[in-house]
Design a protein around this motif. Structure first.
Motif, mmCIF file in Angstrom:
data_model
loop_
_atom_site.group_PDB
_atom_site.id
_atom_site.type_symbol
_atom_site.label_atom_id
_atom_site.label_comp_id
_atom_site.label_asym_id
_atom_site.label_seq_id
_atom_site.Cartn_x
_atom_site.Cartn_y
_atom_site.Cartn_z
ATOM 1 N N GLN A 1 0.808 -1.003 -0.158
ATOM 2 C CA GLN A 1 -0.106 -0.077 0.121
ATOM 3 C C GLN A 1 0.817 1.293 0.109
ATOM 4 O OE1 GLN A 1 -3.346 -0.315 -0.126
ATOM 5 N NE2 GLN A 1 -2.708 -2.733 -0.192
ATOM 6 N N ARG A 2 2.011 1.274 0.754
ATOM 7 C CA ARG A 2 2.748 2.542 0.921
ATOM 8 C C ARG A 2 4.154 2.183 1.192
ATOM 9 N NH1 ARG A 2 -0.171 0.915 5.203
ATOM 10 N NH2 ARG A 2 -1.956 1.959 4.224
ATOM 11 N N PRO B 1 1.724 6.801 -0.042
ATOM 12 C CA PRO B 1 1.050 5.864 -0.925
ATOM 13 C C PRO B 1 1.482 5.743 -2.255
ATOM 14 C CG PRO B 1 -0.532 7.438 0.126
ATOM 15 C CD PRO B 1 1.083 7.859 0.201
ATOM 16 N N TRP B 2 1.312 4.486 -2.807
ATOM 17 C CA TRP B 2 1.884 4.041 -4.069
ATOM 18 C C TRP B 2 1.232 5.248 -4.974
ATOM 19 C CZ3 TRP B 2 6.590 2.497 -3.817
ATOM 20 C CH2 TRP B 2 6.866 1.708 -2.843
ATOM 21 N N ASN B 3 0.246 5.498 -4.798
ATOM 22 C CA ASN B 3 -0.541 6.197 -5.945
ATOM 23 C C ASN B 3 0.131 7.753 -6.146
ATOM 24 O OD1 ASN B 3 -1.721 7.095 -3.890
ATOM 25 N ND2 ASN B 3 -3.648 6.829 -4.115
ATOM 26 N N GLU B 4 0.967 7.990 -5.025
ATOM 27 C CA GLU B 4 1.375 9.354 -4.911
ATOM 28 C C GLU B 4 2.753 9.411 -5.739
ATOM 29 O OE1 GLU B 4 1.239 11.516 -1.453
ATOM 30 O OE2 GLU B 4 -0.895 10.907 -0.955
ATOM 31 N N THR C 1 8.758 11.612 -6.485
ATOM 32 C CA THR C 1 7.494 12.295 -6.258
ATOM 33 C C THR C 1 7.339 13.667 -6.588
ATOM 34 O OG1 THR C 1 8.377 12.949 -3.964
ATOM 35 C CG2 THR C 1 7.530 10.936 -4.115
ATOM 36 N N THR D 1 4.948 -2.275 -6.995
ATOM 37 C CA THR D 1 5.331 -1.258 -7.930
ATOM 38 C C THR D 1 4.954 -1.281 -9.415
ATOM 39 O OG1 THR D 1 7.616 -1.397 -8.076
ATOM 40 C CG2 THR D 1 6.659 -0.277 -6.244
ATOM 41 N N GLY E 1 2.244 -0.992 -11.094
ATOM 42 C CA GLY E 1 1.591 -0.257 -11.777
ATOM 43 C C GLY E 1 2.066 1.254 -11.771
ATOM 44 N N ILE E 2 3.332 1.294 -11.532
ATOM 45 C CA ILE E 2 4.000 2.863 -11.314
ATOM 46 C C ILE E 2 4.634 3.052 -12.655
ATOM 47 C CG2 ILE E 2 5.644 4.231 -10.337
ATOM 48 C CD1 ILE E 2 5.004 2.898 -7.543
ATOM 49 N N ARG E 3 4.458 4.052 -13.240
ATOM 50 C CA ARG E 3 5.010 4.215 -14.583
ATOM 51 C C ARG E 3 6.651 4.066 -14.281
ATOM 52 N NH1 ARG E 3 7.719 8.728 -17.236
ATOM 53 N NH2 ARG E 3 7.787 10.177 -15.200
#
Length: 177
Positions: free
Chosen positions: A115-116, A129-132, A147, A171, A173-175
């Motif tokens: 999650q983070r 968080p991974w979405n940030e 970031t 990770t 899904g991270i670009r």
């Protein structure tokens, strides 16, 4: 005994403190989480990755050098051969910046799960968080988590082979950069 600062006996007969515990259902010791141990986040099947890192100047310069090449390539500038000016800049500017950051942040304790990413350092606790995360760069000696506010390197030497596979899965899904 002959001093004025010697404590006097307490003459009050009331109890100092009273402690009572009311438990409706006994806790199962195998299922109860021990204090101070984080429980896995919902949806994760693996325990978090935990490590402490003290960054070295050489690995910091290597990450900056590789990241500079990536940034130059993204902007369409020649990056295969870095000129004398860039190498001189790396040699003169990066060490003071590194030592300032090292003094300000100190050792970093990381806890990473699905999650983070959490970093505890002298400057405080950073939970990300991974979405940030804007981008995750994979260089020869470290991951660089980018970031909007900056970036933090995660050296490969702190991960086991299994932990690196889990980190890559978390990770995915991270670009990539």
């Amino acid at each position: 005994m002959f001093s004025f600062f010697h404590p006097r006996p307490v003459t009050d007969s009331r109890p100092v403190a009273e402690h009572s515990v009311r438990q409706t259902r006994p806790a199962l010791p195998a299922l109860a989480a021990a204090p101070g141990i984080a429980t896995p986040a919902p949806g994760t099947t693996h325990p978090p990755i935990r490590f402490t890192v003290d960054y070295g100047l050489r690995e910091y310069i290597a990450v900056v050098h590789e990241h500079l090449s990536t940034v130059l390539a993204e902007r369409g500038l020649a990056h295969e051969r870095q000129g004398l000016c860039i190498r001189l800049m790396l040699a003169l500017l990066i060490p003071p910046i590194f030592f300032l950051k090292r003094w300000r942040i100190g050792s970093c304790r990381f806890e990473i799960d699905g999650q983070r990413l959490t970093r505890r350092s002298r400057s405080g606790v950073l939970t990300l968080p991974w979405n940030e995360v804007a981008a995750l760069h994979r260089y020869s000696g470290a991951y660089l988590v980018a970031t909007r506010r900056g970036a933090m390197p995660l050296p490969y030497r702190c991960f086991s082979a299994g932990e690196r596979r889990r980190f890559d899965a978390w990770t995915a899904g991270i670009r990539p950069a």
